[in-house]
Design an enzyme around this catalytic site. Structure first.
Site, PDB file in Angstrom:
ATOM      1  N   TYR A   1     -11.876  -5.769   1.558  1.00 28.50           N
ATOM      2  CA  TYR A   1     -12.017  -4.405   1.065  1.00 28.50           C
ATOM      3  C   TYR A   1     -13.287  -4.174   0.270  1.00 28.50           C
ATOM      4  CZ  TYR A   1      -8.062  -2.305   3.173  1.00 28.50           C
ATOM      5  OH  TYR A   1      -7.231  -1.778   4.122  1.00 28.50           O
TER       6      TYR A   1
ATOM      7  N   HIS B   1      -3.292  -2.919  -1.662  1.00 29.79           N
ATOM      8  CA  HIS B   1      -3.575  -3.845  -0.564  1.00 29.79           C
ATOM      9  C   HIS B   1      -3.261  -5.291  -0.942  1.00 29.79           C
ATOM     10  CE1 HIS B   1      -5.264  -0.847   2.080  1.00 29.79           C
ATOM     11  NE2 HIS B   1      -6.003  -0.388   1.094  1.00 29.79           N
TER      12      HIS B   1
END
Length: 623
Positions: free
Chosen positions: A145, A304
């Site tokens: 990410y 996440h």
């Protein structure tokens, strides 16, 4: 072309019209569309800035009020809390509004983008830079990410560097954007793929467009970097910018550009103050023979994150050996849930059993509750990573399971004869009885075991019914008592063995994903699971990298494990001492479980050492 597109879009969005997605009944659909809109706003704002002078005043008003304003209002009014959220989604939203503000000379937009909708600094781009990175550049959602978020970070920062140079945005937090980029690159495999920490697609690597953009801008802002030159050469493309042109010239004239990024043993802290655990990357070897052991003791990682405190993964010779599932998602594949995260992402991939760490009572850490997990982080106890012979990291977790203390110490060792050994001492301490499962998710073909097992070839059942266990077929199992359990598997052309001390008794399982998966959403991957029951339990495991297999010449060398025995000489709250016989020589590990001061002296029987640990091989200290 840009002019016509913007004018047509403005005509479809009358001034002050409420964005149609804001009234959608599906929050997930709103946010999915919002990310697409943020992306649109970033690039459209940049395009508008380039052709600004070609518009008449009337056309500018039409575009700015008809195209940009509804989008900005959508983010800052309809999705105000989402815009101010410290999360990669918020980074995209801030970049979009900010770049649109710079392109339209709208100070209100720019200030909201920088400091949040209330302009109080609790949200906005500066808060994103301060909140999502640790001081050394680790991105709390993981390397996959940071790859995703690095693009809006660098694009907006680059725009700000031109429009508001007084901010010195690239110098913010001791050049945090440079640290973020370099930290992200260190968290890649030798083939360029990002380590699958948290939600991650294993195929994504540093040749992606986000990294092309970030590296070209970083080269211009922070100066030439030979490591970045290695990456850029593999990317084989640059931006048409000063940074990109400079990189292209450097590649054209440079000699002997290294084929691999300059990987090194390195540790990163987590949390914006660097006090929320972290991750250690222990590396041994050079070039294509590099081995990387990942030890994760971070905070959760926002939406996440996975429930995987004290998780380990191993990469060797470019191959993933002890694996992490990453995310259950087929991005860009419309037939698979529209390319979004599959239901199995939360139901399996993020659950503790999908990782290489202890599972207590078949329940995921924090009962699989993200809000609870976000309140806690694991804690590093000590580490020593300066020697190739001995690299060691210890960490603990006290909140994942109620009244269960988990403490894991990893030793990455290179013995004098060149053998690579990972010694793994994992203590689970509790006053009440529990079931403890320690999985080794592995990638390869099982070659041999030293124990007999019952293979379920005619009928199979699942390992459990919930918390990810329902997706595991129980392919084989064994009951082992007072023995050394060993299994060897082959990955590509190298052998790997896991040797486990089993005091009293333990169950062993060979499992494979795919149960309760009628849509075939999961990859079929194997695991080896050690199950013990009791109050406190110790898992002493040795992972050995050894031998080679040549399918062309049809021979193997050093194909058998060299570990002959493992003995736990002592284990209590204060000290753990283990003796491992490897090819007839003793590897002795003595460690402290509470006192980690470097100057403390310790003695147990005839063993004396200073500091939190010592490692002796053939009665000589490894250092």
């Amino acid at each position: 072309m840009v002019k016509n597109i913007l004018l047509k879009y403005a005509a479809l969005n009358p001034t002050l019209q409420k964005h149609p997605q804001a009234t959608s009944s599906s929050p997930g659909h709103i946010f999915w569309q919002a990310l697409n809109d943020a992306n649109w706003l970033v690039y459209t704002g940049m395009a508008y800035d380039l052709v600004y002078n070609s518009f008449s005043a009337a056309e500018r008003k039409t575009i700015e009020e008809g195209a940009f304003k509804p989008e900005v209002d959508f983010f800052t009014k309809d999705l105000k809390s989402w815009f101010d959220l410290i999360h990669n989604h918020g980074v995209w939203a801030c970049a979009g509004v900010g770049i649109a503000g710079i392109a339209t000379n709208n100070k209100h937009y720019v200030d909201m983008a920088l400091y949040g909708t209330e302009k109080n600094g609790k949200g906005g781009f500066i808060a994103q830079m301060d909140g999502l990175f640790s001081p050394d550049g680790y991105y709390t959602e993981g390397p996959y990410y940071v790859r995703y978020a690095i693009l809006p970070y660098y694009l907006f920062a680059n725009a700000l560097d031109h429009a508001k140079p007084e901010l010195k945005i690239f110098e913010h937090r001791n050049s945090i954007l440079q640290k973020a980029l370099l930290a992200g690159l260190q968290q890649t495999n030798t083939n360029g793929t990002f380590f699958p920490i948290n939600d991650a697609l294993k195929e994504k690597d540093y040749t992606s467009n986000e990294l092309v953009t970030a590296i070209d801008i970083a080269w211009k802002v922070y100066g030439a970097d030979k490591g970045l030159l290695t990456i850029s050469k593999k990317q084989d493309k640059v931006l048409l910018s000063k940074g990109g042109a400079s990189i292209a010239a450097a590649i054209a004239t440079a000699k002997n550009i290294p084929t691999l990024y300059p990987y090194k043993t390195i540790e990163f802290t987590d949390g914006n103050k660097g006090d929320e655990g972290g991750v250690s990357l222990l590396r041994n070897g050079t070039g294509n023979k590099l081995s990387t052991l990942i030890y994760k003791y971070t905070s959760h990682g926002l939406s996440h994150g996975h429930f995987d405190k004290l998780n380990i993964n191993l990469f060797d010779k470019g191959n993933e050996i002890l694996t992490d599932y990453g995310s259950a998602r087929f991005i860009g594949v419309e037939q698979k849930y529209g390319g979004r995260y599959l239901p199995e992402n939360k139901e399996y991939a993020s659950q503790t059993i999908a990782h290489n760490t202890i599972v207590v009572d078949e329940s995921s850490q924090f009962n699989g509750d993200e809000k609870v997990a976000e309140k806690f982080h694991a804690e590093k106890l000590f580490s020593s990573i300066t020697s190739d012979a001995v690299q060691v990291v210890a960490a603990k977790e006290d909140n994942a399971y109620k009244n269960v203390h988990l403490q894991r110490t990893l030793y990455m060792l290179q013995l004098p004869d060149g053998r690579k050994i990972i010694a793994d001492i994992f203590n689970a301490v509790s006053a009440t009885e529990h079931q403890y499962d320690l999985p080794f998710q592995y990638n390869g073909n099982l070659i041999s075991t030293n124990f007999k097992y019952a293979a379920h070839t005619k009928a199979q059942e699942t390992l459990g019914t919930k918390n990810g266990y329902q997706f595991l077929w129980k392919e084989a199992e064994a009951m082992v008592k007072n023995n050394l359990a060993q299994f060897t598997f082959l990955n590509n052309r190298t052998y790997y063995s896991v040797s486990s001390l089993l005091q009293d008794s333990a169950q062993l399982f060979f499992t494979r994903t795919g149960a309760n998966d009628p849509n075939f959403n999961l990859r079929r991957e194997p695991a080896y699971i050690i199950r013990k029951k009791g109050t406190s339990q110790s898992f002493i495991n040795v992972v050995e990298i050894h031998g080679s297999f040549d399918p062309i010449m049809e021979y193997s060398s050093d194909a058998y494990t060299a570990v002959q025995s493992i003995k736990l000489l002592h284990n209590d709250d204060d000290i753990t001492i283990a003796a491992i016989i490897i090819a007839g020589k003793e590897l002795l590990i003595a460690q402290c479980n509470k006192d980690f001061k470097a100057q403390s002296k310790h003695t147990f029987k005839n063993i004396t050492w200073t500091g939190p640990y010592t490692v002796l091989y053939n009665e000589t200290r490894l250092q």
